[in-house]
Design a protein around this motif. Structure first.
Motif, PDB file in Angstrom:
ATOM      1  N   PHE A  35       0.815  -1.211   0.000  1.00 30.87           N
ATOM      2  CA  PHE A  35       0.000   0.000   0.000  1.00 30.87           C
ATOM      3  C   PHE A  35       0.855   1.271   0.000  1.00 30.87           C
ATOM      4  CE2 PHE A  35      -2.893  -3.177   1.966  1.00 30.87           C
ATOM      5  CZ  PHE A  35      -3.836  -3.204   0.951  1.00 30.87           C
ATOM      6  N   TRP A  36       2.138   1.152   0.302  1.00 29.01           N
ATOM      7  CA  TRP A  36       3.054   2.289   0.299  1.00 29.01           C
ATOM      8  C   TRP A  36       4.142   2.144  -0.758  1.00 29.01           C
ATOM      9  CZ3 TRP A  36       0.913   0.255   4.698  1.00 29.01           C
ATOM     10  CH2 TRP A  36       0.232   1.141   5.526  1.00 29.01           C
ATOM     11  N   ALA A  37       4.072   1.110  -1.574  1.00 26.91           N
ATOM     12  CA  ALA A  37       5.150   0.781  -2.500  1.00 26.91           C
ATOM     13  C   ALA A  37       5.492   1.914  -3.465  1.00 26.91           C
ATOM     14  CB  ALA A  37       4.806  -0.488  -3.276  1.00 26.91           C
ATOM     15  N   HIS A  38       4.532   2.676  -3.881  1.00 23.80           N
ATOM     16  CA  HIS A  38       4.778   3.706  -4.901  1.00 23.80           C
ATOM     17  C   HIS A  38       4.427   5.104  -4.408  1.00 23.80           C
ATOM     18  CE1 HIS A  38       5.597   0.489  -7.673  1.00 23.80           C
ATOM     19  NE2 HIS A  38       4.468  -0.081  -7.313  1.00 23.80           N
ATOM     20  N   SER A  39       4.582   5.323  -3.125  1.00 23.35           N
ATOM     21  CA  SER A  39       4.282   6.646  -2.578  1.00 23.35           C
ATOM     22  C   SER A  39       5.570   7.323  -2.127  1.00 23.35           C
ATOM     23  CB  SER A  39       3.301   6.545  -1.412  1.00 23.35           C
ATOM     24  OG  SER A  39       3.865   5.848  -0.336  1.00 23.35           O
ATOM     25  N   GLY A  40       5.554   8.630  -2.188  1.00 24.06           N
ATOM     26  CA  GLY A  40       6.732   9.398  -1.800  1.00 24.06           C
ATOM     27  C   GLY A  40       6.675   9.835  -0.354  1.00 24.06           C
ATOM     28  N   ASP A  41       7.780  10.373   0.100  1.00 21.78           N
ATOM     29  CA  ASP A  41       7.893  10.804   1.502  1.00 21.78           C
ATOM     30  C   ASP A  41       6.856  11.860   1.863  1.00 21.78           C
ATOM     31  OD1 ASP A  41      10.003   9.057   1.848  1.00 21.78           O
ATOM     32  OD2 ASP A  41      11.550  10.610   1.613  1.00 21.78           O
ATOM     33  N   ASP A  42       6.594  12.801   0.946  1.00 19.95           N
ATOM     34  CA  ASP A  42       5.635  13.862   1.232  1.00 19.95           C
ATOM     35  C   ASP A  42       4.228  13.300   1.414  1.00 19.95           C
ATOM     36  OD1 ASP A  42       4.996  16.753   1.426  1.00 19.95           O
ATOM     37  OD2 ASP A  42       3.792  16.298  -0.353  1.00 19.95           O
ATOM     38  N   ASP A  44       3.456  10.223   2.233  1.00 20.59           N
ATOM     39  CA  ASP A  44       3.460   9.406   3.447  1.00 20.59           C
ATOM     40  C   ASP A  44       3.359  10.272   4.706  1.00 20.59           C
ATOM     41  OD1 ASP A  44       3.693   7.195   1.822  1.00 20.59           O
ATOM     42  OD2 ASP A  44       5.765   6.747   2.390  1.00 20.59           O
ATOM     43  N   ALA A  45       4.090  11.386   4.722  1.00 18.43           N
ATOM     44  CA  ALA A  45       4.058  12.281   5.881  1.00 18.43           C
ATOM     45  C   ALA A  45       2.665  12.895   6.040  1.00 18.43           C
ATOM     46  CB  ALA A  45       5.110  13.378   5.740  1.00 18.43           C
ATOM     47  N   ARG A  46       2.043  13.280   4.942  1.00 13.86           N
ATOM     48  CA  ARG A  46       0.692  13.853   5.009  1.00 13.86           C
ATOM     49  C   ARG A  46      -0.306  12.813   5.493  1.00 13.86           C
ATOM     50  NH1 ARG A  46      -4.065  14.535   2.321  1.00 13.86           N
ATOM     51  NH2 ARG A  46      -5.013  16.581   2.473  1.00 13.86           N
ATOM     52  N   ALA A  47      -0.202  11.595   4.959  1.00 13.49           N
ATOM     53  CA  ALA A  47      -1.127  10.525   5.367  1.00 13.49           C
ATOM     54  C   ALA A  47      -0.960  10.202   6.851  1.00 13.49           C
ATOM     55  CB  ALA A  47      -0.907   9.284   4.512  1.00 13.49           C
ATOM     56  N   LEU A  48       0.266  10.180   7.332  1.00 13.76           N
ATOM     57  CA  LEU A  48       0.511   9.920   8.751  1.00 13.76           C
ATOM     58  C   LEU A  48      -0.104  11.021   9.612  1.00 13.76           C
ATOM     59  CD1 LEU A  48       1.765   8.369  11.112  1.00 13.76           C
ATOM     60  CD2 LEU A  48       3.901   9.617  10.665  1.00 13.76           C
ATOM     61  N   GLN A  49       0.078  12.269   9.217  1.00 15.67           N
ATOM     62  CA  GLN A  49      -0.490  13.361  10.006  1.00 15.67           C
ATOM     63  C   GLN A  49      -2.016  13.304  10.006  1.00 15.67           C
ATOM     64  OE1 GLN A  49       1.323  15.637  12.001  1.00 15.67           O
ATOM     65  NE2 GLN A  49      -0.769  15.702  12.809  1.00 15.67           N
ATOM     66  N   LEU A  50      -2.616  12.956   8.875  1.00 14.82           N
ATOM     67  CA  LEU A  50      -4.069  12.801   8.835  1.00 14.82           C
ATOM     68  C   LEU A  50      -4.526  11.677   9.759  1.00 14.82           C
ATOM     69  CD1 LEU A  50      -4.808  13.340   5.039  1.00 14.82           C
ATOM     70  CD2 LEU A  50      -5.577  14.792   6.934  1.00 14.82           C
ATOM     71  N   LEU A  51      -3.767  10.583   9.796  1.00 19.34           N
ATOM     72  CA  LEU A  51      -4.106   9.481  10.690  1.00 19.34           C
ATOM     73  C   LEU A  51      -4.039   9.941  12.146  1.00 19.34           C
ATOM     74  CD1 LEU A  51      -4.704   6.514  11.350  1.00 19.34           C
ATOM     75  CD2 LEU A  51      -2.221   6.090  11.181  1.00 19.34           C
ATOM     76  N   ILE A  52      -2.992  10.657  12.499  1.00 22.65           N
ATOM     77  CA  ILE A  52      -2.859  11.157  13.868  1.00 22.65           C
ATOM     78  C   ILE A  52      -4.027  12.090  14.191  1.00 22.65           C
ATOM     79  CG2 ILE A  52      -1.455  12.589  15.420  1.00 22.65           C
ATOM     80  CD1 ILE A  52       1.029  11.459  13.850  1.00 22.65           C
TER      81      ILE A  52
END
Length: 124
Positions: A35-42, A44-52
């Motif tokens: 699910f993260w294989a083709h995603s970039g750092d930006d 991923d960071a946005r998705a993590l912050q949304l999860l938090i």
């Protein structure tokens, strides 16, 4: 006075640590990593912050969540029962390592169980 799940879990920092460790494990997982294989750092960071943000809000903290609802956020990802089961295993592992109590852990699992129909695809 009832203490919120947010406070019983340890507040923003504890939820942030939990979410970060959970996502890091899922990204490295043989099953879930795709699910993260083709995603970039930006992304991923946005998705993590949304999860938090989402977890803070849903547990009773003061956070404004700007993301999509769970069904829309996960549409097209093809998350199936095996993916969900592995995700729950990781949730339990991380929560246990962080010392989440049985009562709070049960509330978190019940919350996730309520989300499951919006996230997991049903075949049939």
């Amino acid at each position: 006075m009832t203490v919120s799940l947010y406070d019983r879990l340890g507040g923003y920092d504890a939820i942030g640590l939990f979410a970060t460790q959970l996502v890091d494990r899922a990204k490295a997982d043989a099953l879930l990593g795709r699910f993260w294989a083709h995603s970039g750092d930006d992304r991923d960071a946005r998705a993590l912050q949304l999860l938090i943000d989402y977890l803070v809000r849903e547990t009773g903290g003061q956070m404004y969540y700007t993301g999509r609802d769970m069904a829309l956020a996960h549409v097209g990802m093809g998350i199936d029962e095996a993916d969900w089961a592995r995700f729950i295993e990781l949730v339990i592992q991380v929560a246990g390592e962080l010392g989440v109590g049985a009562s709070e852990g049960g509330e978190v699992l019940a919350f996730l169980d309520d989300l499951k129909p919006s996230i997991v695809i049903t075949r049939g």
